[in-house]
Design an enzyme around this catalytic site. Sequence first.
Site, PDB file in Angstrom:
ATOM      1  N   LYS A 234       1.918  -0.091  -7.889  1.00  0.00           N
ATOM      2  CA  LYS A 234       0.506  -0.227  -7.517  1.00  0.00           C
ATOM      3  C   LYS A 234      -0.305  -0.426  -8.783  1.00  0.00           C
ATOM      4  CE  LYS A 234      -1.932   0.419  -3.639  1.00  0.00           C
ATOM      5  NZ  LYS A 234      -1.284   0.204  -2.345  1.00  0.00           N
TER       6      LYS A 234
HETATM    7  N1  GLU Z   1      -1.854  -2.870  -0.394  1.00  0.00           N
HETATM    8  C1  GLU Z   1      -1.009  -2.882   0.777  1.00  0.00           C
HETATM    9  C2  GLU Z   1      -0.404  -1.497   0.987  1.00  0.00           C
HETATM   10  O1  GLU Z   1      -0.927  -0.508   0.531  1.00  0.00           O
HETATM   11  C3  GLU Z   1       0.016  -4.018   0.774  1.00  0.00           C
HETATM   12  C4  GLU Z   1       0.975  -4.031  -0.369  1.00  0.00           C
HETATM   13  C5  GLU Z   1       1.853  -5.266  -0.444  1.00  0.00           C
HETATM   14  O2  GLU Z   1       1.733  -6.126   0.414  1.00  0.00           O
HETATM   15  O3  GLU Z   1       2.636  -5.332  -1.394  1.00  0.00           O
HETATM   16  O4  GLU Z   1       0.568  -1.346   1.667  1.00  0.00           O
END
Ligand code: GLU
Length: 417
Positions: free
Chosen positions: A106
């Site tokens: 992240k």
């Molecule tokens: N931000 C989204 C989540 O928290 C999607 C992450 C992604 O598609 O890699 O799951």
Amino acid sequence: MGDQANPFESLQEQVDDAGAYLDTAPGVLDRLKNPERVLETNLTFELDDGSLETVRAYRSQFNGDRGPYKGGIRYHPGVTRDEVKALSGWMAYKCAVVDVPYGGGKGGIAIDPADYSETELERLTRAFATELRPLIGEDRDIPAPDVNTGQREMNWIKDTYETLENTTAPGVITGKALDSGGSEGRVEATGRSVALAARETFDWLDRDIAGATVAVQGYGNAGSVAAALIDDLGGDVVAVSDSSGGIHDSDGFDPRAVKAHKAETGAVGGYGDAESITNEALLTLDVDLLVPAALENAINGDLAADVRADVIAEAANGPLTPDADEVLVEKDTYVVPDILANAGGVTVSYFEWVQNRQRFYWTEERVNEELERVITEAFEGMVDAYEARDTPNLRTAAYVVAIDRIVDAYGQAGNWP
Ligand code: GLU
């Protein structure tokens, strides 16, 4: 709104709770409670008046045992190192519980994007992409959208990476616009999985989602799509909110009309004849289903004591603190955890990446069918673990499934001498 629980400590507590149902070696469990590495960087970029500004940014690579690190990038003033570490861990467990072959990552930039023009945001995003370049890649770490980022930012990151690498590599990032290599169904995918998870939960509890009353906290992409699709299943959306407050109408709303109102005016407030309601009042409404779709820590232990919903489907990441979970177990409230309920986003990101690698693109129908299969199978796996291991709640069951998979991959890789 909630207390100031540290999300990283919440994540560690959730892993420990599941660890009690597994015989994972303590050293390995420790590995699963901490990121492999965290980039903390300062990005300097030019404002439209020619001056320079420096802001803090992070990328946490939590675990890569099951595949490339995967997870979004958020732009929010509340971004901290610990928040990004927690969110990267939740991604690792999310990918494992739906059995998508990725690890967890992240990123975030600690800004309020509303303070900047589009050209400023483009320069900042390209500065971040340049900083991330050595860490990311189609087989290494694959970012995606998160809070306050979307197709526009993903397209900029892809273009920066491809330009610097002198190649085409659309799979370096997901959540792109269709013409830049995005997938059908990706924008709706997070909300779609929330609706599917809610449907499966009601089925499992022998209840009908048709006619169920629903409150949705947060009306961004996840919350507004979840509301519309739950409405399609016959649910009755009676309250929704965003950061500027909420609206309530016991006769129910048309969630798509509320979304159009928000797109036009910037807020859900002021829609039709609905009465205003605070976020806290919304979270404690007497409804069948509550969907927290905003940020972490929306419901703490104190607020959980007043929650009256029977089922909570977490569209946001980390909206309930561990204290809230304890209170809700006592009250027999079923919580469908974020790592399963909102996993549609990363699942369709995986489909996007597969399509990018194959240079062959699917129909929306195929995307949605495959997504439904992944979410319903993951739901079954979680419920099986809940019943077989007698865990206190569905969250711990989901973590048990996920940890098992990560530990298997780690064990099968063997120990480097
Ligand atoms: N931000 C989204 C989540 O928290 C999607 C992450 C992604 O598609 O890699 O799951």
